[in-house]
Design a protein around this motif. Structure first.
Motif, short mmCIF file in Angstrom:
data_model
loop_
_atom_site.label_atom_id
_atom_site.label_comp_id
_atom_site.label_asym_id
_atom_site.label_seq_id
_atom_site.Cartn_x
_atom_site.Cartn_y
_atom_site.Cartn_z
N ALA A 71 0.83 -1.21 0.00
CA ALA A 71 0.00 0.00 0.00
C ALA A 71 0.86 1.25 0.00
O ALA A 71 0.56 2.23 -0.68
CB ALA A 71 -0.92 -0.01 1.22
N ALA A 72 1.96 1.21 0.76
CA ALA A 72 2.86 2.37 0.81
C ALA A 72 3.53 2.60 -0.54
O ALA A 72 3.67 3.74 -0.99
CB ALA A 72 3.91 2.16 1.89
N GLU A 73 3.95 1.51 -1.21
CA GLU A 73 4.56 1.65 -2.53
C GLU A 73 3.56 2.18 -3.54
O GLU A 73 3.90 3.02 -4.40
CB GLU A 73 5.11 0.29 -2.99
N LYS A 74 2.32 1.70 -3.47
CA LYS A 74 1.28 2.17 -4.38
C LYS A 74 1.00 3.66 -4.17
O LYS A 74 0.89 4.43 -5.13
CB LYS A 74 0.00 1.36 -4.18
N LYS A 75 0.95 4.05 -2.91
CA LYS A 75 0.69 5.46 -2.60
C LYS A 75 1.83 6.33 -3.10
O LYS A 75 1.61 7.41 -3.67
CB LYS A 75 0.50 5.63 -1.09
N ALA A 76 3.08 5.85 -2.90
CA ALA A 76 4.24 6.61 -3.36
C ALA A 76 4.24 6.75 -4.88
O ALA A 76 4.56 7.82 -5.43
CB ALA A 76 5.52 5.94 -2.89
N ALA A 77 3.86 5.66 -5.59
CA ALA A 77 3.80 5.70 -7.06
C ALA A 77 2.73 6.67 -7.53
O ALA A 77 2.93 7.44 -8.49
CB ALA A 77 3.53 4.30 -7.61
N GLU A 78 1.57 6.66 -6.86
CA GLU A 78 0.49 7.57 -7.23
C GLU A 78 0.90 9.02 -7.00
O GLU A 78 0.60 9.90 -7.82
CB GLU A 78 -0.77 7.24 -6.42
N GLU A 79 1.58 9.27 -5.88
CA GLU A 79 2.02 10.64 -5.59
C GLU A 79 3.06 11.10 -6.61
O GLU A 79 3.06 12.26 -7.03
CB GLU A 79 2.59 10.70 -4.17
N ALA A 80 3.97 10.16 -7.01
CA ALA A 80 4.97 10.51 -8.00
C ALA A 80 4.33 10.81 -9.35
O ALA A 80 4.71 11.77 -10.06
CB ALA A 80 5.98 9.37 -8.14
N ALA A 81 3.32 9.99 -9.75
CA ALA A 81 2.63 10.21 -11.01
C ALA A 81 1.88 11.53 -11.00
O ALA A 81 1.87 12.28 -11.99
CB ALA A 81 1.67 9.05 -11.28
N LEU A 82 1.24 11.83 -9.87
CA LEU A 82 0.51 13.09 -9.74
C LEU A 82 1.46 14.28 -9.84
O LEU A 82 1.15 15.28 -10.50
CB LEU A 82 -0.24 13.11 -8.40
#
Length: 340
Positions: free
Chosen positions: A283-294
């Motif tokens: 979940a933390a990796e997914k959140k970090a990826a989403e924040e990076a994409a945003l």
């Protein structure tokens, strides 16, 4: 003459000795008050009776940092302990995790044994008892610190601060337990309630192995409602060792008293914690990826509008100076002065 002199000198020495002794007694409690001997209220005594206990029965104190609460458990006539009362902690120092060294302003965690000698009726913070830090575990790890207390006054510098009313009642409960013939009571200090959900939330903490170590003592008390016997070996806590002799804190660990239910729970919790920790990591990796994409999309949008702004500026800038677009000079016709 000589005999009289020595008689007088002896009398003076005796008077000085008495004065020093009396001064020490009068200073045992700062200000000469009697706060350490205030009786338990009738309501407390009745509450103990209602749960099948009494002031002289044994007690256990548990502290939970994250929840900022201190629990007092009392032994009952049936032998098991029951929760008597929960007190709010006004303040504690530092973050979640154990204390390491003098001056780090960190409140300790672990298992401690409180004896009458650790009670402090003359505390500058109303009343207090010393946690006993550093204990055997702390010492084998080279941890340092002194005067780590549970006290009143709602002010903490490495301690656990209670209200004056709260520490007065806790102190009185401990005093009566000692009067009842108990030589000590156990103090258990945890970062939070030791559930797998809470541990999973802090799965990346450097203190995780330490917390999993003391969790066994927490689980034993939760399951049996009796305080575990604890010692230290291989530089870690051991609970309910089979023998009664003190252990070498750095030496090998012996066998423990078998408790199949506890063993099964520890194994199940270990697997559950691993699953929860992995889910938290994903979940933390997914959140970090989403924040990076945003963040990347935001940068692209900013660049797009910045480019449009530059283009529009260039267009309007060129209309103001037509010659700038061709690089040539335009000659306008001269009006004729001849009449037709």
């Amino acid at each position: 003459m000589t005999a009289t002199f020595f008689q007088r000198l002896g009398a003076v020495v005796i008077l000085l000795w008495l004065a020093v002794g009396l001064a020490a007694c009068s200073n045992f409690v700062k200000g000469g008050d009697n706060r350490h001997n205030i009786p338990l209220s009738g309501g407390v005594i009745q509450g103990l009776r209602n749960m099948g206990s009494s002031p002289g029965q044994g007690m256990v104190v548990r502290i939970f940092k994250e929840e900022s609460v201190l629990e007092v458990w009392k032994a009952t006539g049936a032998g098991a302990y029951r929760l008597f009362k929960t007190y709010e902690i006004c303040a504690y120092s530092g973050d979640l995790g154990p204390k390491f060294k003098e001056g780090d302003r960190q409140s300790p965690e672990g298992f401690y044994t409180i004896t009458p000698g650790l009670m402090n009726p003359r505390s500058n913070y109303y009343l207090a008892f010393n946690t006993g830090f550093p204990n055997k575990f702390d010492r084998v790890h080279g941890r340092t610190g002194s005067d780590l207390m549970v006290h009143g006054d709602c002010s903490s510098r490495g301690c656990y601060a209670m209200t004056d009313a709260g520490i007065a009642e806790i102190y009185a409960l401990a005093r009566e337990a000692f009067k009842g013939g108990n030589t000590s009571f156990q103090l258990q200090i945890f970062p939070f309630r030791m559930t797998t959900a809470n541990l999973a939330k802090h799965a990346t903490s450097p203190h995780l192995d330490f917390w999993k170590d003391i969790k066994e003592g927490y689980d034993y008390f939760e399951m049996t409602r009796t305080p575990p016997v604890w010692d230290v070996c291989e530089k870690q806590y051991i609970f309910n060792p089979a023998g009664s002799a003190p252990l070498n804190a750095a030496g090998p660990c012996p066998a423990t008293v078998s408790n199949p239910a506890l063993t099964a729970k520890l194994q199940a919790d270990e697997a559950d914690l691993a699953n929860k920790a992995e889910a938290a990591r994903v979940a933390a990796e997914k959140k970090a990826a989403e924040e990076a994409a945003l963040k990347e999309r935001g940068a692209a949008v900013n660049n797009f509008f910045s480019g449009i702004g530059s283009g529009i500026g260039g267009i309007f800038g060129g209309q103001g100076r037509p010659e700038a677009q061709t690089g040539t000079t335009t000659t306008l016709p001269t009006p004729s002065t001849q009449r037709p």
